[in-house]
Design an enzyme around this catalytic site. Structure first.
Site, mmCIF file in Angstrom:
data_model
loop_
_atom_site.group_PDB
_atom_site.id
_atom_site.type_symbol
_atom_site.label_atom_id
_atom_site.label_comp_id
_atom_site.label_asym_id
_atom_site.label_seq_id
_atom_site.Cartn_x
_atom_site.Cartn_y
_atom_site.Cartn_z
ATOM 1 N N ARG A 130 0.855 -1.182 0.000
ATOM 2 C CA ARG A 130 0.000 0.000 0.000
ATOM 3 C C ARG A 130 0.894 1.235 0.000
ATOM 4 O O ARG A 130 2.006 1.219 0.542
ATOM 5 C CB ARG A 130 -0.907 0.020 1.232
ATOM 6 C CG ARG A 130 -2.023 -1.013 1.200
ATOM 7 C CD ARG A 130 -3.119 -0.632 0.210
ATOM 8 N NE ARG A 130 -4.245 -1.541 0.262
ATOM 9 C CZ ARG A 130 -4.369 -2.626 -0.492
ATOM 10 N NH1 ARG A 130 -3.410 -2.944 -1.344
ATOM 11 N NH2 ARG A 130 -5.449 -3.389 -0.399
ATOM 12 N N GLU A 149 -3.443 8.025 -4.163
ATOM 13 C CA GLU A 149 -3.821 7.599 -5.511
ATOM 14 C C GLU A 149 -5.101 8.302 -5.971
ATOM 15 O O GLU A 149 -6.016 8.492 -5.177
ATOM 16 C CB GLU A 149 -4.018 6.073 -5.529
ATOM 17 C CG GLU A 149 -2.750 5.328 -5.192
ATOM 18 C CD GLU A 149 -2.954 3.833 -5.027
ATOM 19 O OE1 GLU A 149 -4.103 3.357 -5.179
ATOM 20 O OE2 GLU A 149 -1.968 3.138 -4.737
ATOM 21 N N HIS A 207 -1.561 0.889 -9.725
ATOM 22 C CA HIS A 207 -2.180 -0.034 -8.772
ATOM 23 C C HIS A 207 -2.902 -1.173 -9.498
ATOM 24 O O HIS A 207 -4.119 -1.345 -9.388
ATOM 25 C CB HIS A 207 -3.161 0.701 -7.846
ATOM 26 C CG HIS A 207 -3.412 -0.047 -6.562
ATOM 27 N ND1 HIS A 207 -3.800 0.566 -5.394
ATOM 28 C CD2 HIS A 207 -3.337 -1.376 -6.256
ATOM 29 C CE1 HIS A 207 -3.966 -0.328 -4.433
ATOM 30 N NE2 HIS A 207 -3.691 -1.524 -4.937
#
Length: 365
Positions: free
Chosen positions: A284, A313, A331
């Site tokens: 993460r 993000e 991602h």
């Protein structure tokens, strides 16, 4: 457009004895193996009628996969929070009807949302990570929580290896070199060998182990850090992340995001990894102190980085865009058709199991 199939309720119930325990070897197989053994379905039955269509389910994340949305809409009354213009008004008017929440790595169920939904019974997450769900609040209120482990392990581990190769061998930059016509003016510079490099892994869970096994095929010595030393594991254990970083060439973040692991990659760790070291983050974004990472890369105090996740993000520090020793991905660790379908199957399967009073497939709480 057609979508792959979810097993009807009666068929999928046969899988629960196999899927209920995460130690079952079938769940630790690849998605391909699961499909070959008929444990994961292939196409959606358009004739399926859900006995639970009156149950209201709230999707708190954007509709990330049409297959998941269609599967939920076939079985439940689905509400998409992302498309609601007045969210407070919507939650107020539906507070007594919503019994389930579906979220993902971007949006789940925080304490505020949970308090607004007094009839909430289950949160089924379309991800492995649980940092967007207030687990303590769920336990307090007796709300069940599930996620999607195992089925995405192979894809994330594959991507981690891909990032290692891409950073060390400058694959992205070499591609741009050819496309821009620069090859006609001379060969691209020499890069760095991957095989034989020492790989240090933070978090030796399912994904960490899968990364280690793949890296071993490249003759890479493996070392790791976790909350405690793993019994029966021959990889070298380091008692601190700094010690691990100082003794590896490539440092991979593969642990869960918790308050303890937030910014587990800080300036001290980065400096220990050093100007020839490479950081790979498929965990993460908040695992890494992003400001420290950017300054280390810009100043040359870190050799390179392969990043699939970021702190805010989809916002990525623009200072990274011009660096050829950095590979940036949006991602996409679990972003294959096969795995996202398998994840959707687990999300819906867990909801069905709960509302049919059957054992959950992948329980967390």
């Amino acid at each position: 457009m057609w979508f792959p199939k979810l097993l009807p309720v009666t068929e999928r119930s046969l899988l629960r004895p196999f899927l209920h325990h995460t130690t079952n070897p079938l769940l630790h197989s690849s998605t391909t193996s699961l499909r070959q053994s008929n444990l994961l379905p292939r196409r959606v039955s358009t004739a399926a009628v859900s006995p639970m269509e009156s149950i209201s389910v709230l999707m708190t994340c954007p509709p990330v996969h049409p297959y998941l949305v269609e599967a939920l809409e076939k079985r439940f009354t689905l509400h998409k929070l992302d498309s609601v213009p007045d969210k407070p008004q919507f939650l107020s008017s539906h507070r007594d009807s919503i019994r389930a929440v579906v979220g993902n790595a971007a949006a789940g169920a925080d304490a505020e949302l949970i308090d607004q939904l007094p009839k909430l019974e289950i949160v089924s997450s379309y991800s492995v990570g649980l940092d967007k769900i207030d687990l303590a609040k769920c336990k307090e209120k007796g709300i069940r929580v599930t996620n999607t482990p195992d089925v995405l392990t192979d894809d994330v581990a594959d991507l981690a290896l891909g990032l290692m190769l891409a950073v060390l061998r400058r694959l992205c930059e070499s591609d741009r070199y050819v496309r821009s016509g620069l090859w006609k003016k001379g060969d691209y510079k020499l890069t760095t060998k991957f095989s034989g490099k020492t790989v240090g892994i933070i978090g030796l869970g399912r994904i960490g182990m899968a990364i280690a096994q793949r890296a071993e095929a490249f003759s890479c010595p493996i070392s790791y850090f976790s909350r405690s030393q793993k019994p029966g594991i021959n990889y070298k254990y380091h008692p601190s992340v700094v010690d691990l970083a100082a003794n590896c060439d490539i440092l991979v973040v593969a642990c869960a995001l918790t308050p303890e692991t937030r910014h587990i990659i800080n300036r001290e760790v980065i400096d220990a990894l050093g100007p020839k070291g490479v950081l790979i983050n498929i965990g993460r974004g908040p695992h890494v102190d992003e400001a420290e990472l950017v300054s280390a890369l810009v100043e040359g105090r870190l050799g390179g980085a392969g990043l699939d996740v970021f702190q805010d993000e989809p916002n990525v520090p623009e200072e990274l865009f011009k660096l050829e020793n950095v590979v940036l991905l949006p991602h996409v660790g679990s972003g294959t058709v096969e795995t996202r379908q398998a994840m959707a199957d687990l999300v819906v399967g867990n909801l069905e199991a709960h509302f049919l009073n059957k054992p959950l497939l992948t329980p967390v709480v």
